[in-house]
Design an enzyme around this catalytic site. Sequence first.
Site, PDB file in Angstrom:
ATOM      1  N   GLU A 187       2.622  -8.241  -1.819  1.00 15.85           N
ATOM      2  CA  GLU A 187       1.403  -8.969  -1.082  1.00 15.85           C
ATOM      3  C   GLU A 187       1.423 -10.197  -1.201  1.00 15.85           C
ATOM      4  OE1 GLU A 187       1.487  -5.810  -2.709  1.00 15.85           O
ATOM      5  OE2 GLU A 187       0.128  -4.549  -2.060  1.00 15.85           O
TER       6      GLU A 187
ATOM      7  N   GLY B  59       0.788  -1.142  -0.043  1.00 14.50           N
ATOM      8  CA  GLY B  59       0.027  -0.105  -0.038  1.00 14.50           C
ATOM      9  C   GLY B  59       0.913   1.430  -0.044  1.00 14.50           C
TER      10      GLY B  59
ATOM     11  N   GLU C 179       1.611   1.936  -3.376  1.00 14.15           N
ATOM     12  CA  GLU C 179       0.350   2.383  -4.004  1.00 14.15           C
ATOM     13  C   GLU C 179       0.010   3.540  -3.881  1.00 14.15           C
ATOM     14  OE1 GLU C 179      -1.468  -1.441  -2.617  1.00 14.15           O
ATOM     15  OE2 GLU C 179      -2.052  -1.973  -4.296  1.00 14.15           O
TER      16      GLU C 179
HETATM   17  N1  CO8 Z   1       1.893  -3.520   9.010  1.00 10.35           N
HETATM   18  C1  CO8 Z   1       2.043  -3.367  10.227  1.00 10.35           C
HETATM   19  N2  CO8 Z   1       3.216  -3.196  11.093  1.00 10.35           N
HETATM   20  C2  CO8 Z   1       4.218  -3.246   9.964  1.00 10.35           C
HETATM   21  C3  CO8 Z   1       4.305  -3.337   8.626  1.00 10.35           C
HETATM   22  C4  CO8 Z   1       3.154  -3.255   7.998  1.00 10.35           C
HETATM   23  N3  CO8 Z   1       2.794  -3.350   6.745  1.00 10.35           N
HETATM   24  N4  CO8 Z   1       5.550  -3.325   8.248  1.00 10.35           N
HETATM   25  C5  CO8 Z   1       6.287  -3.030   9.381  1.00 10.35           C
HETATM   26  N5  CO8 Z   1       5.512  -3.226  10.399  1.00 10.35           N
HETATM   27  C6  CO8 Z   1       5.919  -3.018  11.975  1.00 10.35           C
HETATM   28  C7  CO8 Z   1       6.716  -4.466  12.289  1.00 10.35           C
HETATM   29  O1  CO8 Z   1       5.835  -5.386  12.589  1.00 10.35           O
HETATM   30  C8  CO8 Z   1       7.644  -3.931  13.314  1.00 10.35           C
HETATM   31  O2  CO8 Z   1       6.941  -3.784  14.408  1.00 10.35           O
HETATM   32  P1  CO8 Z   1       7.562  -4.435  15.810  1.00 10.35           P
HETATM   33  O3  CO8 Z   1       8.781  -3.617  16.020  1.00 10.35           O
HETATM   34  O4  CO8 Z   1       6.240  -3.926  16.910  1.00 10.35           O
HETATM   35  O5  CO8 Z   1       7.741  -5.608  15.755  1.00 10.35           O
HETATM   36  C9  CO8 Z   1       8.026  -2.480  12.825  1.00 10.35           C
HETATM   37  O6  CO8 Z   1       7.190  -2.232  11.883  1.00 10.35           O
HETATM   38  C10 CO8 Z   1       9.445  -2.550  12.364  1.00 10.35           C
HETATM   39  O7  CO8 Z   1       9.517  -3.514  11.182  1.00 10.35           O
HETATM   40  P2  CO8 Z   1      10.594  -4.612  11.111  1.00 10.35           P
HETATM   41  O8  CO8 Z   1      11.155  -4.859  12.477  1.00 10.35           O
HETATM   42  O9  CO8 Z   1       9.857  -5.697  10.319  1.00 10.35           O
HETATM   43  O10 CO8 Z   1      11.747  -3.860  10.238  1.00 10.35           O
HETATM   44  P3  CO8 Z   1      12.670  -4.441   9.237  1.00 10.35           P
HETATM   45  O11 CO8 Z   1      13.835  -3.039   9.158  1.00 10.35           O
HETATM   46  O12 CO8 Z   1      13.532  -5.880   9.859  1.00 10.35           O
HETATM   47  O13 CO8 Z   1      11.868  -4.979   7.862  1.00 10.35           O
HETATM   48  C11 CO8 Z   1      10.274  -4.396   6.222  1.00 10.35           C
HETATM   49  C12 CO8 Z   1      11.381  -3.669   7.094  1.00 10.35           C
HETATM   50  C13 CO8 Z   1      11.144  -5.310   4.910  1.00 10.35           C
HETATM   51  C14 CO8 Z   1       9.537  -3.343   5.579  1.00 10.35           C
HETATM   52  C15 CO8 Z   1       9.301  -5.327   6.887  1.00 10.35           C
HETATM   53  O14 CO8 Z   1       8.816  -4.603   7.823  1.00 10.35           O
HETATM   54  C16 CO8 Z   1       8.197  -5.810   6.223  1.00 10.35           C
HETATM   55  O15 CO8 Z   1       8.515  -6.880   5.171  1.00 10.35           O
HETATM   56  N6  CO8 Z   1       7.142  -5.229   6.211  1.00 10.35           N
HETATM   57  C17 CO8 Z   1       5.964  -5.709   5.597  1.00 10.35           C
HETATM   58  C18 CO8 Z   1       5.959  -5.276   4.094  1.00 10.35           C
HETATM   59  C19 CO8 Z   1       4.575  -5.651   3.355  1.00 10.35           C
HETATM   60  O16 CO8 Z   1       4.357  -6.951   3.376  1.00 10.35           O
HETATM   61  N7  CO8 Z   1       3.796  -4.856   2.851  1.00 10.35           N
HETATM   62  C20 CO8 Z   1       2.423  -5.033   2.256  1.00 10.35           C
HETATM   63  C21 CO8 Z   1       1.619  -5.057   3.080  1.00 10.35           C
HETATM   64  S1  CO8 Z   1       0.087  -5.817   2.313  1.00 10.35           S
HETATM   65  C22 CO8 Z   1      -0.543  -4.315   1.483  1.00 10.35           C
HETATM   66  O17 CO8 Z   1       0.029  -3.380   1.477  1.00 10.35           O
HETATM   67  C23 CO8 Z   1      -1.745  -4.276   0.617  1.00 10.35           C
HETATM   68  C24 CO8 Z   1      -2.883  -5.615   1.043  1.00 10.35           C
HETATM   69  C25 CO8 Z   1      -3.903  -5.548   0.087  1.00 10.35           C
HETATM   70  C26 CO8 Z   1      -4.871  -6.726   0.647  1.00 10.35           C
HETATM   71  C27 CO8 Z   1      -6.040  -6.610  -0.088  1.00 10.35           C
HETATM   72  C28 CO8 Z   1      -7.139  -7.538   0.372  1.00 10.35           C
HETATM   73  C29 CO8 Z   1      -8.667  -7.386  -0.410  1.00 10.35           C
END
Ligand code: CO8
Length: 258
Positions: free
Chosen positions: A132, A109, A112
Amino acid sequence: MTEYDNILVERRGRVGIITLNRPKALNALNEALMREVVQAARAFDIDTDIGAIVLTGSERAFAAGADITEMSSKSYQDAYVGNMFAGWDGFTSVRTPTIAAVSGYALGGGCELAMMCDFILASDTAKFGQPEINLGVIPGMGGTQRLTRAIGKAKAMELILTGRIMSAEEAEHAGLVARIVPAAELLDDAITTASLIAGKSLPVLYAAKESVNVAFESTLAEGLRFERRAIQATFGLHDQAEGMAAFMQKREPVFSHS
Ligand code: CO8
């Protein structure tokens, strides 16, 4: 100015700045943040003292996607009946030019949302992707459509089907990004660029933005017809008379946005 919990909002001259501000979650886009971004963007949009909007995040993350924690417990009924993500349409209907200033992660997102802006300025640390597929879902805020239009089918398919993340350099070569800026200069550059835009005539900016967007939604013939009507309409504006008079008098134009 309205107080927000998930964003910061400020003005610099005719530029409105919206900063995503959920640092602990890498600016993950939850529903509350979405409502605030749309509210702030609309408030700037109806204010004719604002001529351009910059949307940015932190140095580490523009936004790491939709909020997975919030989404994880949703059922199909929740998503469908609640019309999940549809609220972002309120951002894309803004007429004022919008610039995404992207540093760090712009994933899912986040990518996006950047693509909902009129163009993207990226820091050299920016990372773009639609991961995703790794969560068992697909892009849901326009990724399959806007990324494909921006960079073409082959590259969009590869990114969306693999979830691979691309660098700012690759994104620029692919046409997703207007320009790459050193990270430390990103916000200043974005504000300078926005100020340059905001100094133009607001109704002419509306016409230019609307005309470019028609290119994505119509045939070439329809788009050309729209453009011709739009330029003809600019001849009804004070700013057209001022712009051309200023050129002939060898001075800078002073637009009245009317
Ligand atoms: N949502 C919620 N929390 C998040 C997200 C997220 N997308 N990304 C990161 N965070 C949080 C982590 O959980 C973490 O929290 P905590 O410290 O409490 O554990 C904090 O942010 C820091 O993140 P990391 O420890 O993971 O940091 P890194 O530097 O190790 O990694 C990354 C960074 C690579 C960005 C990693 O956080 C990651 O992979 N994040 C998710 C990325 C992702 O998959 N994004 C896509 C999400 S889905 C979407 O956007 C559209 C969905 C459409 C669905 C449609 C359905 C109909």
